[in-house]
Design an enzyme around this catalytic site. Structure first.
Site, PDB file in Angstrom:
ATOM      1  N   ASP A 246       0.806  -1.226   0.000  1.00 58.19           N
ATOM      2  CA  ASP A 246       0.000   0.000   0.000  1.00 58.19           C
ATOM      3  C   ASP A 246       0.835   1.269   0.000  1.00 58.19           C
ATOM      4  OD1 ASP A 246      -2.654  -0.659  -0.058  1.00 58.19           O
ATOM      5  OD2 ASP A 246      -2.789  -1.015   2.092  1.00 58.19           O
TER       6      ASP A 246
HETATM    7  C1  BGC Z   1       0.348   1.396   6.182  1.00 57.74           C
HETATM    8  C2  BGC Z   1      -0.013   0.169   5.396  1.00 57.74           C
HETATM    9  C3  BGC Z   1      -1.490   0.080   5.265  1.00 57.74           C
HETATM   10  C4  BGC Z   1      -2.079   1.377   4.750  1.00 57.74           C
HETATM   11  C5  BGC Z   1      -3.579   1.297   4.767  1.00 57.74           C
HETATM   12  C6  BGC Z   1      -0.291   2.621   5.611  1.00 57.74           C
HETATM   13  O1  BGC Z   1      -0.025   3.725   6.413  1.00 57.74           O
HETATM   14  O2  BGC Z   1       1.753   1.538   6.226  1.00 57.74           O
HETATM   15  O3  BGC Z   1       0.514  -0.975   6.021  1.00 57.74           O
HETATM   16  O4  BGC Z   1      -1.829  -0.964   4.413  1.00 57.74           O
HETATM   17  O5  BGC Z   1      -1.681   2.459   5.528  1.00 57.74           O
HETATM   18  O6  BGC Z   1      -4.217   2.376   4.276  1.00 57.74           O
HETATM   19  C1  NOJ Z   2      -1.675  -3.585   5.471  1.00 56.51           C
HETATM   20  C2  NOJ Z   2      -2.856  -3.652   4.572  1.00 56.51           C
HETATM   21  O1  NOJ Z   2      -3.978  -4.077   5.313  1.00 56.51           O
HETATM   22  C3  NOJ Z   2      -2.632  -4.586   3.421  1.00 56.51           C
HETATM   23  O2  NOJ Z   2      -3.717  -4.535   2.539  1.00 56.51           O
HETATM   24  C4  NOJ Z   2      -1.353  -4.271   2.717  1.00 56.51           C
HETATM   25  O3  NOJ Z   2      -1.160  -5.220   1.715  1.00 56.51           O
HETATM   26  C5  NOJ Z   2      -0.182  -4.248   3.672  1.00 56.51           C
HETATM   27  N1  NOJ Z   2      -0.452  -3.359   4.747  1.00 56.51           N
HETATM   28  C6  NOJ Z   2       1.115  -3.858   3.005  1.00 56.51           C
HETATM   29  O4  NOJ Z   2       1.134  -2.507   2.685  1.00 56.51           O
END
Ligand code: BGC
Ligand code: NOJ
Length: 813
Positions: free
Chosen positions: A483
């Site tokens: 993400d």
């Molecule tokens: C986090 C990710 C997460 C995303 C969700 C980010 O700030 O680092 O792990 O999936 O937010 O929106």
């Molecule tokens: C948390 C999110 O829930 C997931 O969808 C994502 O793949 C991981 N972070 C990695 O960014």
């Protein structure tokens, strides 16, 4: 250092000190009513949706941490204490917290009074039951004052925390004897209320927080408790609470047991009232009546236990490794249930407000859950697919209550659609139920444009093909699984959401990770097409997969490992040419799982590179070297200090991909090493470093670049749960469902000389014994099914064996 121990017999983790490094929690409820409960009795409840229907209030990020919960205060003379230690923090003479499957029990004592509090959510009811037993262990009579306490949330948790000009005026309650009703907004547009009751007469109550706590009061020393008298207050506006006061006299040796019930009740519009502004309590009373005695509550707890016994009997392992057995038999599967229910909504790190159900998250959670309750998995797949758009794209998140896509988070995460194929394939392999493909499913919840589910899969697959970039690799969109790799975002203003800022598309930024997914899940799609007789589509898909493999080999291979992406300027990401972020874990895991370039040795090479550049003693970091500067063109990933989260943290979720990939190339030792390094039970001894619960995975462990290397954060709600269970059950132990039967294909460390698995698969009990006399890592030399040798390693599904046991002996060599 440990703060407890595993009680394998009772399938519990027993916490022996309330002062754990962080609150160590449990989840109560597995259907619609849920409570989070910590080892100090902190937590809260909600019905179906942690944002929209929250029953009780919790204060995230408060001091001291873990403030607010469902509390009991015992006033014994001048001493006031709580069975869970908080909020009074009175030093206890003894304390234990047993987190079990859907229940938590607190066993504590002070000054000769022993209290046992068991909290659970029964099956088939929207309530939490708290059974509180108190025993006088002294030789003199004890007169104690007992106070219960919950603080009600005004339903919408977001509004509850922000809209005080309204909220301080709207709270309404009703009290009838020992039943306290919270009915804010019931007069207007809500048709639900909460009830908090005890099965004994009370000597007083409070429903107004200020009356209970006193002016400038706090949870640790409520005025009512300190004075030994409730205020019998009725909340009008301000903060509604529920507190019962019971005066108890306990003879020496006497035990007193009480049942408290906190429930959620809905009424039909035309049955809301029983008098002027008096709520219709009938359904609440019926619910209370189901559980309001010790016998009834005990029975409900037993039912819950046998429910879990049945669920877990679907995969049971006996090996020589205690830690492995307890993780596989209990905790992995338990966490999979929790992630299935919660997605990424409510934990002690996810506020229950920010994120609902994730399209990609829930599809992956299903992979580890589907064997437990396949019907619920099917229902979930259909719910998820109903939020898909007509072009195959998808809302990235949706609310569990409304099952509608969350417009603020939007769409354009180009990996999302392919996860739907992964989930569907897992469901069909588990059940053999191809009828899923024929279900009529809407797009964006609009039934007018519904098609069969197979068409949803077709659009998922083609979404990638419709979004290819200059190297014929998939366009990344807002982000792929990572993400934080926001290649089309270019955010300069603080506070802008990296996930939603900027265009959802860019013409050139491409993802090699999505390419790996496309190849891996494309093969499943081909299988399903063939099953449906869609030969032309199957051939088209096969060609597209071959083309994608070629594109990865031609443009996605960096010499020693798979590249991660091309950015919006066409520059490489995750290449030896880069200054920072030269190598990323995700494409190594996924492209190797997809067996791209396997014959040319690319999978071996990429996994060797992972070991060489990304390995640490606590797991594999996401990338190296970590980013030290903010890169506008890469987005959020470079916003984190090195070693945290996606910027070179040990992101547990993708460690099992590497472990699975290692089994694909037959390296059982290494697969095992990768598995055990992040596995909670194997980290129990270093709980003072790891800090989160030693029975479940956390999303992230700080990587070697972080000053807090080895410290984990964001426990419970992580795709790691599902992927790890898939890894260990299907790839390391190698008991893997397939479309037409069960594959037996272990890939283990030579030290594991034998193991036994009992697997209920499509209503057949498979009793599987695996022997590894020569200590090999992979390969079966003999497979016997009920005494007969078979030549394949797939045991074909035989409907005549339904309800019966099939005995399998596998010899590795
Ligand atoms: C986090 C990710 C997460 C995303 C969700 C980010 O700030 O680092 O792990 O999936 O937010 O929106
Ligand atoms: C948390 C999110 O829930 C997931 O969808 C994502 O793949 C991981 N972070 C990695 O960014």
């Amino acid at each position: 250092m440990k703060f407890g121990y595993f009680d394998d017999e009772r399938k519990e983790y027993v916490i022996t000190s309330p002062r754990t490094p962080l609150p160590w929690i449990n989840y109560l409820g597995c259907e619609s009513f849920f409570s989070l409960v910590s080892n100090t009795c902190g937590g809260y409840s909600f019905y179906k949706d942690a944002k929209l229907l929250r029953l009780t209030r919790y204060r995230y990020n408060n001091v001291p941490f873990d403030s607010n919960g469902h509390y009991y205060y015992i006033k014994d003379g001048d001493t006031i204490w709580n069975p869970g230690w908080m909020p009074c923090k009175t030093e206890l003479d003894s304390y234990l917290c047993r987190h079990g499957l859907g229940y938590s029990t607190f066993e504590s004592s002070k000054n000769g009074l022993a209290a046992t509090l068991t909290a659970f959510v029964p099956l088939g009811a929207a309530c939490e039951i708290n059974k509180l037993s108190m025993t006088n262990e002294t030789s003199s009579v004890k007169s104690i004052d007992l106070f219960s306490y919950v603080e009600f949330c005004l339903w919408n948790a977001m509004d509850d925390m922000t809209n005080y000009q309204r909220n301080f005026n709207i709270a309404e309650v009703e009290v009838h004897g020992s039943e306290i009703y919270h009915k804010t907004e019931y007069r207007e547009r809500r048709n639900h209320y909460a009830v908090f009751a005890v099965n004994d007469a009370v000597s007083g109550f409070d429903t107004d927080r200020d009356a209970f706590l006193g002016p400038y009061g706090e949870n640790s020393a409520p005025k009512a408790v300190c004075s030994g008298e409730s205020g019998n207050s009725t909340a009008h506006g301000w903060a509604p609470v529920g507190s019962h006061h019971l005066k108890l006299k306990l003879e020496p040796g006497e035990k007193k047991e009480l049942i408290f019930i906190l429930g959620y009740v809905e009424n039909e519009q035309n049955q809301k009232w029983s008098g002027l502004n008096e709520i219709n309590r009938a359904p609440a009373l019926a619910m209370l009546n189901r559980f309001n005695s010790v016998e009834k509550a005990d029975f409900a707890l037993k039912e819950l236990s046998s429910h879990w016994e049945t669920l877990l009997s679907r995969f049971t392992l006996h090996s020589t490794e205690d830690k492995l057995d307890r993780m596989v038999n209990v905790w992995h599967q338990y966490q999979c249930m929790v992630t299935f229910n919660m997605s990424r909504s409510a934990s002690y790190f996810e506020s229950g407000i920010g994120r609902g159900m994730g399209f990609r998250d829930s599809c992956q959670d299903l992979l580890g859950f589907v064997h437990l309750i396949p019907d619920r998995a099917k229902e979930r797949i259909l719910d998820i697919a109903a939020t898909q758009f007509q072009n195959g794209g998808a809302y990235h998140q949706y609310q569990p209550l409304t099952k509608r896509g969350n417009a603020e988070v939007g769409n354009g995460f180009n990996d999302d659609p392919l996860w739907l194929i992964a989930a569907a394939a897992a469901y069909i392999k588990e059940t053999g139920d191809f009828s899923l493909l024929d279900e009529q499913v809407p797009y964006d919840n609009n039934m007018d444009v519904a098609t069969d589910f197979m068409e949803h899969l077709r659009r998922s697959f083609h979404y990638t093909l419709d979004h290819l970039g200059p190297h014929a690799l998939p366009l990344i969109g807002r982000a792929d699984w990572n993400d934080c790799l926001n290649l089309n975002c270019f955010s300069k203003e603080p506070g802008e959401s990296f996930q939603t800022y900027g265009p959802s598309k860019g013409p050139v930024a491409e993802s090699i990770f999505i390419a790996g997914m496309f190849v891996r899940y494309g093969k499943e799609y081909v299988h399903l097409c063939k099953h449906k007789g869609l030969t032309e589509e199957a051939a088209l898909a096969e060609n597209a997969i071959t083309d994608m493999e070629k594109a990865v080999i031609d443009y996605g291979w960096d010499g020693e490992w798979f590249l991660r992406a091309y950015d919006a300027h066409g520059q490489k990401v995750g290449s030896n040419e880069c200054e920072e972020g030269k190598i990323y874990i995700e494409p190594q895991g996924f492209c190797a799982m997809a067996e791209i370039g396997k014959e040319q040795g690319l999978c071996h090479k990429s996994l060797d590179a992972v070991k060489q550049y990304l390995d640490t003693k606590y797991g594999i970091v996401l990338l190296q070297p970590c980013y030290t500067k903010y890169h506008l063109e890469l987005g959020e990933i470079t916003s984190y200090p090195g070693g945290y989260k996606e910027n070179a943290g040990i992101f547990c979720h993708n460690n099992p991909w590497v472990s699975i990939a290692e089994t694909v190339i037959g390296r059982g030792n290494r697969a095992w090493q990768v598995y055990t390094r992040t596995c909670p039970a194997y980290l129990e001894e270093i709980s003072e470093i790891h800090r989160t619960e030693p029975y479940v995975y956390s999303q992230m462990i700080a990587g070697k670049d972080a000053p807090t290397f080895g410290e984990s954060k964001n426990s419970w709600l992580t795709g790691t749960a599902a992927w790890t269970f898939v890894n260990v059950s299907q790839f390391i132990l190698g008991i893997r469902p397939d479309y037409h039967g069960l594959i037996i294909d272990p890939c283990i460390p030579p030290t594991l000389q034998a193991f036994q698995v009992d697997r209920i698969f499509r209503n057949i009990h498979y009793h599987i014994q695996v022997h590894n006399p020569d200590g090999v890592e992979k390969g079966i030399i003999q497979l016997m099914v009920d005494g007969k040798v078979i030549s394949e390693n797939t045991i074909p599904y035989d409907p005549s064996m339904v309800g019966k046991t099939v005995n399998i002996t596998a010899v590795m060599g």
